[in-house]
Design a protein around this motif. Structure first.
Motif, PDB file in Angstrom:
ATOM      1  N   ASP A  88       0.960  -1.252   0.218  1.00 59.27           N
ATOM      2  CA  ASP A  88      -0.189   0.032   0.045  1.00 59.27           C
ATOM      3  C   ASP A  88       0.968   1.320   0.039  1.00 59.27           C
ATOM      4  N   GLN A  92       0.841   4.125  -2.803  1.00 63.40           N
ATOM      5  CA  GLN A  92       0.119   5.700  -2.590  1.00 63.40           C
ATOM      6  C   GLN A  92       0.595   6.567  -3.615  1.00 63.40           C
ATOM      7  N   ARG A  95      -1.400   5.578  -6.928  1.00 61.52           N
ATOM      8  CA  ARG A  95      -2.847   5.611  -6.861  1.00 61.52           C
ATOM      9  C   ARG A  95      -3.222   7.391  -6.621  1.00 61.52           C
ATOM     10  N   GLY A  96      -4.070   7.772  -7.574  1.00 65.83           N
ATOM     11  CA  GLY A  96      -4.387   9.319  -7.127  1.00 65.83           C
ATOM     12  C   GLY A  96      -3.368  10.196  -7.774  1.00 65.83           C
ATOM     13  N   MET A 101      -8.593   7.374 -11.072  1.00 67.74           N
ATOM     14  CA  MET A 101      -9.606   6.560 -10.956  1.00 67.74           C
ATOM     15  C   MET A 101     -10.918   7.057 -11.088  1.00 67.74           C
ATOM     16  N   TRP A 118     -13.299  19.734   0.322  1.00 70.48           N
ATOM     17  CA  TRP A 118     -12.538  19.131   1.241  1.00 70.48           C
ATOM     18  C   TRP A 118     -11.774  18.056   0.742  1.00 70.48           C
ATOM     19  N   GLN A 119     -12.666  17.149   0.124  1.00 69.29           N
ATOM     20  CA  GLN A 119     -12.140  15.860  -0.358  1.00 69.29           C
ATOM     21  C   GLN A 119     -11.124  16.147  -1.562  1.00 69.29           C
ATOM     22  N   LEU A 120     -11.215  17.091  -2.265  1.00 73.73           N
ATOM     23  CA  LEU A 120     -10.290  17.417  -3.297  1.00 73.73           C
ATOM     24  C   LEU A 120      -9.121  17.858  -2.745  1.00 73.73           C
ATOM     25  N   GLU A 122      -8.006  17.253   0.075  1.00 75.57           N
ATOM     26  CA  GLU A 122      -7.055  16.199   0.875  1.00 75.57           C
ATOM     27  C   GLU A 122      -6.318  15.156  -0.402  1.00 75.57           C
ATOM     28  N   GLN A 123      -6.862  15.244  -1.500  1.00 77.69           N
ATOM     29  CA  GLN A 123      -5.992  14.452  -2.546  1.00 77.69           C
ATOM     30  C   GLN A 123      -4.937  15.288  -2.824  1.00 77.69           C
ATOM     31  N   GLN A 126      -2.073  15.326  -0.732  1.00 79.81           N
ATOM     32  CA  GLN A 126      -1.558  14.104  -0.587  1.00 79.81           C
ATOM     33  C   GLN A 126      -0.423  13.797  -1.364  1.00 79.81           C
ATOM     34  N   HIS A 127      -0.573  14.537  -2.737  1.00 81.61           N
ATOM     35  CA  HIS A 127       0.631  14.126  -3.768  1.00 81.61           C
ATOM     36  C   HIS A 127       1.281  15.281  -3.940  1.00 81.61           C
ATOM     37  N   MET A 174     -11.136  14.831  -9.339  1.00 83.37           N
ATOM     38  CA  MET A 174     -10.628  14.372  -8.365  1.00 83.37           C
ATOM     39  C   MET A 174      -9.461  13.497  -8.968  1.00 83.37           C
TER      40      MET A 174
ATOM     41  N   ARG B 224      -9.110   5.120  -1.205  1.00 87.52           N
ATOM     42  CA  ARG B 224      -7.599   4.338  -1.321  1.00 87.52           C
ATOM     43  C   ARG B 224      -7.253   4.637  -2.762  1.00 87.52           C
ATOM     44  N   ALA B 225      -8.076   5.043  -3.844  1.00 90.56           N
ATOM     45  CA  ALA B 225      -7.753   5.243  -5.162  1.00 90.56           C
ATOM     46  C   ALA B 225      -7.139   6.764  -5.198  1.00 90.56           C
ATOM     47  N   LYS B 226      -7.252   7.468  -4.153  1.00 94.27           N
ATOM     48  CA  LYS B 226      -6.921   8.661  -4.150  1.00 94.27           C
ATOM     49  C   LYS B 226      -5.502   8.806  -3.475  1.00 94.27           C
ATOM     50  N   GLY B 227      -5.104   7.599  -3.042  1.00 94.69           N
ATOM     51  CA  GLY B 227      -3.633   7.431  -2.754  1.00 94.69           C
ATOM     52  C   GLY B 227      -3.246   7.776  -1.221  1.00 94.69           C
ATOM     53  N   LEU B 228      -4.661   7.703  -0.423  1.00 95.79           N
ATOM     54  CA  LEU B 228      -4.538   8.196   0.973  1.00 95.79           C
ATOM     55  C   LEU B 228      -4.013   7.057   1.835  1.00 95.79           C
ATOM     56  N   ARG B 232      -5.392   6.987   7.491  1.00 99.71           N
ATOM     57  CA  ARG B 232      -6.308   8.365   7.076  1.00 99.71           C
ATOM     58  C   ARG B 232      -7.559   7.768   6.739  1.00 99.71           C
TER      59      ARG B 232
END
Ligand SMILES: Nc1ncnc2c1ncn2[C@@H]1O[C@H](COP(=O)(O)OP(=O)(O)O)[C@@H](O)[C@H]1O
Ligand SMILES: Nc1ncnc2c1ncn2[C@@H]1O[C@H](COP(=O)(O)OP(=O)(O)O)[C@@H](O)[C@H]1O
Ligand code: SF4
Ligand code: SF4
Ligand SMILES: [Mg+2]
Ligand SMILES: [Mg+2]
Lengths: 339, 322, 336
Positions: A88, A92, A95-96, A101, A118-120, A122-123, A126-127, A174, B224-228, B232
């Motif tokens: 995983d 990470q 993914r994204g 996806m 918030w969800q956008l 967050e992603q 993350q990257h 996203m 998960r597909a977002k890479g978290l 989290r």
């Protein structure tokens, strides 16, 4: 997109992917030897009836098949790096990040308790190492790009305040937020109306062009494939049965299953008396026949079909059927098979 | 959200009113029963009966009687017990309430921490040894009767090991926080643990089930597909959504316990709380006190429900529109 | 022709009301907003429209599963709206509803034989032996193995379940079958099987269909006449061939243009008209023409004046101030 602009150096190379589940009734072979390539900036469509293993195949590539009873083998090279079997942690950033996806059901794909912004954010955070404020303005920009009106105020709304089509746009925003090289879309329009479907497919093509990414789109709708894909993989019972460029596939299909799929589509321009159907139901992946999996439903089954047919053909157009090349052409041309 | 809160509390007040009327009717207007005799208790003298009849306007129409009763209860706060003559009802309740509040709030903190921790650890380790292990402890805690657990605790701390390892445990009873915080804490420690055991078990099991469900939702796959990171995904997505049902469960349990459902624990540990008060008044058929306790209990249950609904709307944006 | 009309709806309105955001307010949502239609014996009337446009609500109003807010529904000349449950019962047998979701519409705890025979048992149609015989017959009719009657719904695939739903709807020998998106949840290959079955049954039992779908290809395939719904209203009616060839309403035109096509012939692709935005909320209807916020050819007039459903030529009706393809329609339908 014109064929010429496609760079065929594969971005994604899938070889002999197999996913099976140990169930109480026995081993369920959901994906049984899937191989295909996705070139740079290419749109590959995977088509097949529900249960043919499309979703399982792509989820397994990114470690999203998490059932303890699943066995995954084969090879998936993304940008020349083996990604099957990564942990995983190692997955990470992919993914994204470099692979985005999009999922089938926009109504359930977003976490209900957070705003879409918030969800956008967050992603994005993350990257990409952006500040909160920068990520937020990127989120607003993305929402605008995917055609959400008034993104500045919509960014603070919750998913349930959006319609299905609008939510799918959010999911697309996203998926694109970190400039992925590859976009994987699992039936992105199946849950939507034709009008919304047209909007979303249009959007995906436009954005793919802007972002220079490749797309793998999964669907059971031949029409969607024809709209979108450069190349098509037809799947039956977890196996690829025909792979060809899109125009070639709809005009000169070679596998009896592909014939059936194409003929079953009700047309707008022809008032058929009866639709041609594929008889019977899809085989259960619990007890696949040892030979051609389509044999129980095939009108042209012969002795040889008890052996599993390999994918054969010229570079571009391959199919897994024991009929001779001549037979494939003549049968398709006979009156009951010309549309 | 503002309208939602206003609406919710308006309906809570309505419900309280309806409860007070119902309670009043059941206690004092059941046909064929002389209300004076019921208020005055067993073996009351004729003078007392007459006094009661006058005080509560028993020969006047029902609505007036209801208003008089409410006046005694809430405005003059001088409703008195006729069994233990002279004991006023309201002060009794206001004395008992802090005991119950201390007991329930303390226990709630423990069971929430333990329950949530247990549920999360179990759900995060599905299929490994620790998951069924926690679930087993949970079901054991749920199955043990509270009074039995309390008695065992008492036995261990008050007699068996009282002279050795548990010598620091004070005798049963209650010391208020304002008198001595440390004594308050020590007196309540074992009652807390006893009461919390049951609920911690339930909460761990419920939360695990909720989390396992949540982890199978589509939005978790998206996360998960977002890479978290898995952590989290578990905490910010799955747990956050599962908390919604834990909160509503908590509100109901908390309200009921404050309202008197902590009776057994109070009895076993000799805590003079509302539960104990209700219990003794029931034994004595001390009607004014019973009614006071019921009204008090109803107040907390209804209040807790209203607070839960508001919290629920806060946690789950989908509810706000309703 | 009126004796040929099986079902007639006149100005049917169905509203739902719910609590508003503000204290004490109510939101009234007109899910069906003044629908009139005729279904003629033996024909299939197709109804298309985006989700949320009121197709299911209309279907439920037609079969009296929902009380209409206003308007009337008449079956073979008898007005059904306003009849008591008891007076309605003899009619209920004559029209049946087939649902979209083959998973949700069958009780998972009953055997499929029970499910199919239930309407007959409720209506006391014969002895249990006769009923059992009839169930076997129905199973064979819809192409299921009669030996499967003791199994449970979960043991069947989606297409088979839809066959079971169809068998149930046929058990009382209905005159009219209203199918609400019967194939929308099925794969194309299975969808084709069910559509063929429905066509066969129509022939065999002389059924009249109202066929609701959002897939224009499917509707074209099964229907004789088609009504296009938008925001609780019909915006266009027509015989299937001419409606698909020469759509009059801009909405119909756009709908048809975006259906994905297989480019398997050299015929030029029709130009796609992608309409933007979503279907408006039926609680907050636009002024004037309900389609004007999304209409590519709307004018100021459309914003204020609502177009009525008018007959353009025999068999063609449209509610639009500026119908499309008018010349073509008039050319093809000049009296022979
Ligand atoms: N966790 C699982 N355990 C057992 N079988 C599964 C599991 N997930 C999917 N399958 C089976 O794998 C097959 C392929 O499923 P899927 O990839 O979802 O099909 P598609 O996406 O093509 O409709 C199906 O038969 C499905 O029942
Ligand atoms: N029971 C109901 N209560 C409130 N609104 C409803 C109800 N049923 C349907 N609606 C509303 O009526 C409209 C039409 O819904 P429906 O008839 O299901 O459309 P369709 O079948 O065309 O998708 C929608 O806006 C829907 O939200
Ligand atoms: S291999 Fe045989 S059974 Fe399979 S598709 Fe070809 S002809 Fe049919
Ligand atoms: S009336 Fe106007 S807005 Fe409505 S469909 Fe016709 S042209 Fe468009
Ligand atoms: Mg799938
Ligand atoms: Mg519907």
């Amino acid at each position: 997109m014109p064929e010429a602009t496609i760079d065929r150096t594969p971005l994604l190379r899938v070889r002999d992917l197999k996913v099976s589940f140990a169930t109480r009734q026995g081993v369920l072979r959901a994906v049984d030897g899937l191989s295909f390539d996705v070139g740079q900036k290419e749109i590959v469509g995977i088509v097949g009836e529900s249960g043919s293993g499309k979703s399982v195949a792509i989820y397994s590539m990114l470690g999203l098949v998490r059932e303890k009873n699943a066995t995954i083998t084969g090879s998936v090279l993304f940008e020349d790096r083996e990604i099957l079997g990564l942990s995983d942690k190692e997955l990470q950033p992919i993914r994204g990040g470099s692979i985005g996806m999009i999922f089938q059901d926009p109504m359930t794909a977003l976490t209900p308790v957070y705003t879409v912004g918030w969800q956008l954010v967050e992603q994005i955070r993350q990257h990409l190492h952006l500040t909160k404020a920068a990520a937020r303005s990127r989120a607003i920009e993305l929402l605008g790009q995917v055609g959400i009106p008034d993104p500045k105020s919509r960014v603070d709304r919750f998913p349930h305040e959006f319609s299905g089509g609008m939510r799918q746009r959010v999911v697309i925003a996203m998926a694109l937020s970190c400039n992925p090289r590859l976009l994987i879309a699992d039936e992105p329009t199946t849950a939507l109306d034709v009008t919304t479907q047209a909007q979303i497919l249009d959007l995906m093509v436009t954005l793919q062009d802007t972002y220079d990414s490749s797309i793998v789109i999964i669907t059971h709708d031949m029409g969607v494939i024809a709209e979108m894909a450069n190349r098509v993989v037809v799947m039956y019972a977890g196996r690829p049965v025909e792979i060809a460029p899109e125009l070639e596939l709809v005009r000169h299909p070679r596998h009896p299953y592909t014939w059936g799929l194409l003929d079953a589509v009700p047309r707008l321009n022809v008032a058929h008396e009866r639709l041609r159907t594929i008889r019977g139901n899809a085989v259960s992946p619990l007890n696949l026949p040892p030979g051609c999996a389509f044999a129980p439903r095939c009108d042209y089954v012969m002795q040889k079909c008890a052996e599993r047919p390999p994918l054969r053909g010229e570079n571009d157009h391959v199919d897994a059927c024991w009929l001779s090349d001549a037979q494939k052409v003549t049968i398709r041309r006979t009156p009951e098979h010309s549309t | 959200m503002f309208y939602f809160i206003v609406r919710r509390f308006a309906s809570a007040i309505l419900v309280l009113f309806a409860i007070s009327v119902t309670v009043f009717l059941i206690f004092f207007a059941t046909p064929g029963v002389d209300p004076a005799a019921r208020i005055a208790g067993r073996s009351a003298s004729p003078q007392i009966l007459a006094q009661v009849a006058k005080e509560f306007g028993l020969n006047r129409p029902l609505p007036i009687r209801y208003l008089l009763m409410m006046e005694h209860l809430f405005i003059k706060q001088d409703l008195t017990s006729y069994v233990n003559i002279g004991d006023r009802v309201v002060p009794q309740i206001t004395q008992a309430a802090p005991v119950t509040l201390s007991l329930v709030i303390g226990a709630a903190v423990i069971w929430l921490i333990v329950g949530v921790l247990g549920g999360v650890v179990a759900a995060a380790n599905q299929g490994k040894f620790i998951d069924p292990f926690i679930m087993f402890i949970g079901i054991a805690a749920v199955s043990v009767p509270a009074y039995w657990l309390g008695e065992v605790m008492n036995l261990l701390t008050q007699s068996k090991f009282h002279t050795s390892i548990f010598s620091w445990v004070p005798p049963p009873g209650y010391v208020s926080f304002t008198t001595s915080p440390s004594q308050w804490f020590l007196h309540l420690l074992f009652p807390w643990l006893t009461l919390a055991a049951l609920y911690a078990g339930i909460y761990a099991r419920v939360l695990r089930a909720e989390l396992v469900n949540a982890l199978n939702e589509d939005y978790i796959r998206t996360a998960r597909a977002k890479g978290l990171s898995e952590r989290r995904i578990l905490f910010r997505h799955a747990l956050r959504c599962s908390l919604i049902s834990i909160v509503s469960l908590f509100g109901l349990d908390f309200g009921a316990l404050i309202g008197g459902a902590a009776l057994l624990t109070e009895v076993v540990f000799g805590l003079p709380g509302v539960g104990l008060l209700t219990y003794t008044s029931l034994q004595n058929l001390d009607l004014p006190v019973i009614m006071g306790c019921v009204m008090y209990g109803a107040f907390f249950v209804v209040l807790a429900n209203a607070v839960v609904d508001v919290l629920y709307a806060y946690l789950d944006p989908r509810v706000r529109l309703a | 022709m009126s004796d040929d009309v099986v079902l007639q709806a006149t100005d049917v309105v169905k509203t739902f009301s719910s609590r508003g955001k503000k204290l004490g307010t109510r939101i009234v949502s007109r899910a069906v907003n003044g629908v009139s239609l005729e279904v003629r014996r033996g024909e299939t009337l197709g109804i298309v429209g985006e989700s949320g446009c009121g197709k299911s609500t209309l279907a439920r109003c037609l079969v009296q599963l929902l009380p209409v807010t206003s308007g009337t529904v008449a079956f073979e000349g008898t007005t059904l709206t306003g009849l008591s449950r008891r007076r309605l019962r003899p009619f209920r047998r004559q029209f049946q509803l087939v649902f979209q979701d083959p998973y949700a519409s069958l009780n998972p705890r009953r055997t499929v034989g029970d499910i199919v025979s239930e309407p007959m048992r409720i209506n006391h149609l014969g002895s249990s032996l006769q009923i059992a015989e009839r169930v076997r017959e129905l199973f064979t009719t819809v192409g299921l193995d009669a030996g499967a009657i003791n199994r449970y719904p979960h043991e069947f695939s989606g297409g088979q379940r839809q066959r079971i739903g169809i068998a149930r709807s046929l058990s009382l020998n209905p005159t009219l079958v209203i199918a609400d998106e019967p194939v929308s949840a099925l794969d194309v290959s299975i969808q084709a099987q069910v559509l063929n079955l429905m066509a066969d049954l129509q022939q065999e039992f002389n059924l009249t269909y109202v066929f609701i779908a959002h897939d224009l290809g499917v509707v074209r395939h099964v229907s004789n006449r088609v009504g296009v719904m938008y925001l609780g209203e019909f915006v266009e009616f027509g015989d299937v061939g001419s409606l698909y060839e020469t759509p009059l309403h801009p909405y119909t035109e756009a709908l048809l243009s975006v259906v994905p096509e297989l480019n398997d012939t050299d015929a030029p692709r029709r130009e796609r008209i992608i309409i933007t935005g979503d279907v408006p909320d039926p609680a907050d209807r636009p002024s004037g023409c309900p389609f004007h916020p999304r209409c590519p050819v709307a004018t100021e007039f459309c914003r204020v004046e609502k177009p009525m459903l008018v007959t353009i030529s025999p068999g063609r009706q449209v509610a639009c101030h500026y119908p499309r393809n008018l010349a073509a329609v008039n050319a093809t339908t000049t009296p022979a």
